[in-house]
Enzyme design. Sequence first.
Site, PDB file in Angstrom:
ATOM      1  CB  SER A 253      -7.619   2.965  -6.124  1.00 34.80           C
ATOM      2  OG  SER A 253      -7.039   2.262  -5.027  1.00 34.80           O
ATOM      3  CE  LYS A 254      -0.284   7.549  -7.405  1.00 36.12           C
ATOM      4  NZ  LYS A 254       0.071   8.395  -8.440  1.00 36.12           N
ATOM      5  NE  ARG A 255      -6.541   2.386  -0.266  1.00 33.73           N
ATOM      6  CZ  ARG A 255      -6.941   1.141  -0.122  1.00 33.73           C
ATOM      7  NH1 ARG A 255      -6.131   0.268   0.429  1.00 33.73           N
ATOM      8  NH2 ARG A 255      -8.136   0.754  -0.513  1.00 33.73           N
TER       9      ARG A 255
END
Length: 494
Positions: A253-255
């Site tokens: 994910s982006k995180r």
Amino acid sequence: MTIRTRYAPSPTGYLHIGGAWMAFFNWLFARSHAGAFVLRVEDTDRSRSSEEYERAIFEDFRWLSIDWEEGPDVGGDYGPYRQTERMALYRASADELLTRGAAYRCFCTPQELEAERIRAQAEKRPYRYSGRCRHLTADQRAAFEREGRRPTIRLRLHDHGETIVVNDLVRGRVEFDPEHLDDYIIVRSDGSPLYNFANVVDDHAMAITHVIRGIEHLSNTPKQWVMYRALGWTPPEVAHLSNILGTDKKKLSKRTGDTAVRDYRREGFLPEALLNFFALMAWYPEENREIYSVPELVARFRVEDLGKASPVFDMDKLTWMNGVYMRTLLERDPGRVVEVCLPALREAGLLDGAPTEAQRAYIRRVIDVLGERLKVGRDIVAYGDFFFKDTVEYELEAARRYLSEPGIVEVLSALRERVAGAATLDPAGAESLVRTLAEERGLQAREIVHPTRVALTGKTAGPGLFELMALLGKDQVTRRLAAAVEYIHRTVGS
Ligand code: GLU
């Protein structure tokens, strides 16, 4: 046979890590067989596609040094390379499928299809198109057309009735029960082609021999295979790679790191480190080794060595690897290391526009002083921002701990006088000033080193004090020591 691979981005956003990773294996495979790597832009979703994203994607590939023989910008023998420019080809293939009876026009309205879906749901069975339009007579079709219905085109699937086998280069034999497939739409009622159709027409027309792509496309493959067969074409070899996972073992994910490639560029990662890292996320060479240059990867890469396990995007490993590349580069091409640090400096407001020669030389010296701390370009800001500021911002904890001791004002003032009086300030000179002062005052050297570091940098940790004093120079060091003394007076006085 000439190996031809492709990457087929949809220009609906920036190039992400997952996409670049996939493209890299297609590129690597083509390069390792002296084949061709093609970029094809899948832009049939006109509302979400833009030329700006297309340009940005190409720019990111160029930055990565992933080059292509054929593509929308460079042309080639199998063009055009944007799907929106290939409509005539799709029309011809759709006509061919209709003529062969392998596809048919479907006049069902969205409402009718929705009703079918609701019925399936009520009966608790998985939804599949009923095939109502499979056997329409010419009269029935004409009647629908008079009603103003505009047909879609569907591929006829079930008739085959046999298991569809995909021999995946990574996953081996994968069988699909045709019971789970239905006659899927290949052309919308407005005449635009759908992914599974355009993709097959293009891969065939572009003579693509191998496709390495994400696991999410494995379930599309049987549908595509049926179409290859219907058209009498041979499908390419395929390899489906598992999704990259974050360190939390969930889909990237982006995180957890799935950001745009250009963010990595901005943060000061080196493209060659990123490619090395990419390779080891699915390619498992027999030898126990981590660092491979791109030419070494090209020489060694074998598609058989690709694994089917989900790789983990280990940011710490990438950062470490980048550091290894930074240090090698420092010897071979220090100018590039400077270059890699510039975006982060600009973003932090520590540099304005293009650096002068003198600024470049200074950045170079900062890089040397930071040594192994500098693993990624942005580290120059994290560990060395104070080199580029006139006023030091003291971290609260650092100031509380080291600038509030009794007697500290005197020590810093004395050091300031000695530095001011020194002829020059090199690391050895700085060290002897500090040590002599410590001896004279009956102090441990560290009792001067720590507060001085906070006075000069605002932080408790960082590069060697004597090196950083030498780099800051006499003027900066004396000014910062004086400012620290003033700061202490101010805060103690308040
Ligand atoms: N445009 C498709 C995608 O981005 C290409 C898929 C494929 O490689 O077949 O997912």
